[in-house]
Design an enzyme around this catalytic site. Structure first.
Site, PDB file in Angstrom:
ATOM      1  N   ASN A   6       0.856  -1.199   0.000  1.00 52.91           N
ATOM      2  CA  ASN A   6       0.000   0.000   0.000  1.00 52.91           C
ATOM      3  C   ASN A   6       0.893   1.250   0.000  1.00 52.91           C
ATOM      4  OD1 ASN A   6      -1.372   2.273   1.090  1.00 52.91           O
ATOM      5  ND2 ASN A   6      -3.012   0.938   1.796  1.00 52.91           N
ATOM      6  N   HIS A   9       0.849   6.205   1.875  1.00 54.76           N
ATOM      7  CA  HIS A   9       1.650   7.139   2.681  1.00 54.76           C
ATOM      8  C   HIS A   9       2.576   8.011   1.839  1.00 54.76           C
ATOM      9  CE1 HIS A   9       0.081   5.866   6.368  1.00 54.76           C
ATOM     10  NE2 HIS A   9       0.859   4.841   6.607  1.00 54.76           N
ATOM     11  N   HIS A  42      -5.715   3.350  -1.611  1.00 54.12           N
ATOM     12  CA  HIS A  42      -7.007   3.620  -0.969  1.00 54.12           C
ATOM     13  C   HIS A  42      -7.443   5.017  -1.400  1.00 54.12           C
ATOM     14  CE1 HIS A  42      -9.460   3.791   3.062  1.00 54.12           C
ATOM     15  NE2 HIS A  42     -10.199   4.065   2.015  1.00 54.12           N
ATOM     16  N   ARG A  44      -9.716   7.653  -0.794  1.00 52.43           N
ATOM     17  CA  ARG A  44     -10.673   8.027   0.257  1.00 52.43           C
ATOM     18  C   ARG A  44     -11.621   9.091  -0.262  1.00 52.43           C
ATOM     19  NH1 ARG A  44      -8.700   6.204   5.611  1.00 52.43           N
ATOM     20  NH2 ARG A  44     -10.512   7.280   6.408  1.00 52.43           N
ATOM     21  N   ARG A  48      -7.606  12.579   0.964  1.00 52.88           N
ATOM     22  CA  ARG A  48      -6.534  13.140   1.804  1.00 52.88           C
ATOM     23  C   ARG A  48      -5.141  12.697   1.357  1.00 52.88           C
ATOM     24  NH1 ARG A  48      -7.343   9.770   7.389  1.00 52.88           N
ATOM     25  NH2 ARG A  48      -9.447  10.561   7.199  1.00 52.88           N
ATOM     26  N   GLU A  69      -8.700   0.006  -2.711  1.00 52.30           N
ATOM     27  CA  GLU A  69      -9.445   0.021  -1.441  1.00 52.30           C
ATOM     28  C   GLU A  69     -10.399   1.185  -1.492  1.00 52.30           C
ATOM     29  OE1 GLU A  69      -7.555   0.379   2.371  1.00 52.30           O
ATOM     30  OE2 GLU A  69      -6.181  -1.208   1.822  1.00 52.30           O
ATOM     31  N   THR A 100      -7.860   3.024   8.594  1.00 54.49           N
ATOM     32  CA  THR A 100      -9.036   2.169   8.739  1.00 54.49           C
ATOM     33  C   THR A 100      -8.993   1.521  10.123  1.00 54.49           C
ATOM     34  OG1 THR A 100      -8.632   1.686   6.413  1.00 54.49           O
ATOM     35  CG2 THR A 100     -10.370   0.434   7.488  1.00 54.49           C
ATOM     36  N   GLU A 150     -10.456 -10.100   3.562  1.00 55.30           N
ATOM     37  CA  GLU A 150      -9.166  -9.736   4.157  1.00 55.30           C
ATOM     38  C   GLU A 150      -9.397  -9.643   5.661  1.00 55.30           C
ATOM     39  OE1 GLU A 150      -7.168  -6.228   2.608  1.00 55.30           O
ATOM     40  OE2 GLU A 150      -5.993  -6.060   4.457  1.00 55.30           O
ATOM     41  N   HIS A 189      -3.185  -5.195   7.951  1.00 56.80           N
ATOM     42  CA  HIS A 189      -3.310  -4.044   8.858  1.00 56.80           C
ATOM     43  C   HIS A 189      -2.403  -4.205  10.079  1.00 56.80           C
ATOM     44  CE1 HIS A 189      -4.874  -0.391  10.565  1.00 56.80           C
ATOM     45  NE2 HIS A 189      -5.466  -0.183   9.400  1.00 56.80           N
TER      46      HIS A 189
HETATM   47  N1  PXP Z   1      -5.523  -3.573   4.583  1.00 53.45           N
HETATM   48  C1  PXP Z   1      -6.488  -2.618   4.643  1.00 53.45           C
HETATM   49  C2  PXP Z   1      -7.881  -3.007   4.276  1.00 53.45           C
HETATM   50  C3  PXP Z   1      -6.175  -1.289   5.021  1.00 53.45           C
HETATM   51  O1  PXP Z   1      -7.152  -0.373   5.085  1.00 53.45           O
HETATM   52  C4  PXP Z   1      -4.835  -0.965   5.304  1.00 53.45           C
HETATM   53  C5  PXP Z   1      -4.470   0.445   5.656  1.00 53.45           C
HETATM   54  O2  PXP Z   1      -4.688   1.286   4.587  1.00 53.45           O
HETATM   55  C6  PXP Z   1      -3.879  -1.987   5.211  1.00 53.45           C
HETATM   56  C7  PXP Z   1      -4.247  -3.276   4.876  1.00 53.45           C
HETATM   57  C8  PXP Z   1      -2.429  -1.715   5.478  1.00 53.45           C
HETATM   58  O3  PXP Z   1      -2.291  -1.427   6.827  1.00 53.45           O
HETATM   59  P1  PXP Z   1      -0.883  -0.889   7.361  1.00 53.45           P
HETATM   60  O4  PXP Z   1      -0.679   0.445   6.732  1.00 53.45           O
HETATM   61  O5  PXP Z   1      -1.103  -0.827   8.853  1.00 53.45           O
HETATM   62  O6  PXP Z   1       0.136  -1.892   6.931  1.00 53.45           O
END
Ligand code: PXP
Length: 239
Positions: A6, A9, A42, A44, A48, A69, A100, A150, A189
């Site tokens: 992901n 960031h 993601h 949003r 953001r 996402e 999330t 997931e 996550h």
């Molecule tokens: N899976 C989902 C559904 C998420 O919303 C996120 C965060 O955007 C992640 C995985 C990744 O989480 P982390 O950034 O804590 O690794």
């Protein structure tokens, strides 16, 4: 086991100054070089971090699995149908949250989620539901017709001692239940270089979705190396 990276960031840093850099597309390209199997964005509702153009650029330039996402809203459904990611993960979204916070509420959100699944999967894009590790949520996911789930690993990631073992066992049980029902099961996550090993060792998991810890470490070592190290850990522990 697949690793989906992901890159939200990266866009967060860019949006902090409303600049053109760093670019999540470049981050995604480097993640591919590091061995990522997929890229997650993601989009949003409040935009953001990831912007619509990021999604379009990544879709155009990246050939590994693109996981979008999104919340189960009409606006996002129409974007998904237009951009056509390889998969969609439906997540709950609150404006004030930092990330999330929990899995989907499949009871309150049932109608909206079912509507999103029917349209998106009907168009040929598989849908994954981000859910807490609970038997009832897995059963409902199956009833709703989602192809994938997931499992939220946040509680496992954030707990300590005996509670951590309990949370790990909940995740394992949820994976078993999902597989029993014929779902494809992912997890994610809060996973990092330390806590990923026990999750990667769970048999039958299709993939892990990781953002924060890879991007945080990439500040020190670069994205390609951070992804390669995470992928190596997952490979070693899932054998
Ligand atoms: N899976 C989902 C559904 C998420 O919303 C996120 C965060 O955007 C992640 C995985 C990744 O989480 P982390 O950034 O804590 O690794």
């Amino acid at each position: 086991m697949l690793l989906g990276v992901n890159v939200d960031h990266v866009a967060t840093v860019r949006e902090a100054r409303r600049e053109m850099e760093p670019d999540p597309l470049t981050a995604a390209e480097l993640a591919v070089l590091g061995g990522a199997d997929g890229i997650t964005l993601h989009l949003r509702e409040d935009r953001r971090h990831i912007q619509d153009r990021d999604l379009i650029n990544v879709r155009r330039e990246i050939s590994i699995e693109l996981n979008l996402e999104m919340a189960a809203t009409k606006e996002m459904i129409s974007i998904a149908l237009k951009v056509r990611p390889d998969m969609v993960t439906l997540v709950p979204e609150k404006r004030e949250e930092l990330t999330t916070e929990g899995g989907l509420d499949l009871i309150k959100g049932r109608k909206k989620i079912k509507y999103a699944i029917d349209i998106i999967q009907g168009s040929g894009i598989p849908v994954s539901l981000f859910i807490n590790p609970s038997d009832s949520d897995i059963v409902i996911s199956k009833e709703l017709g989602a192809r994938m789930i997931e499992i939220h690993t946040g509680l496992y990631a954030n707990s300590k001692g005996r509670k951590k073992t309990e949370e790990l066992n909940r995740v394992k049980k949820a994976v078993r239940k999902g597989l029993e029902l014929g779902l494809q099961v992912n997890a994610g996550h809060g996973l990092n270089f330390a806590n990923v090993k026990k999750i990667a060792a769970i048999k039958g998991l299709r993939g892990l979705y990781i953002g924060h810890s890879i991007i945080a470490n990439s500040i020190y070592v670069g994205i390609e190396k951070a992804v390669r190290e995470m992928k190596g850990l997952i490979d070693t522990n899932s054998r």
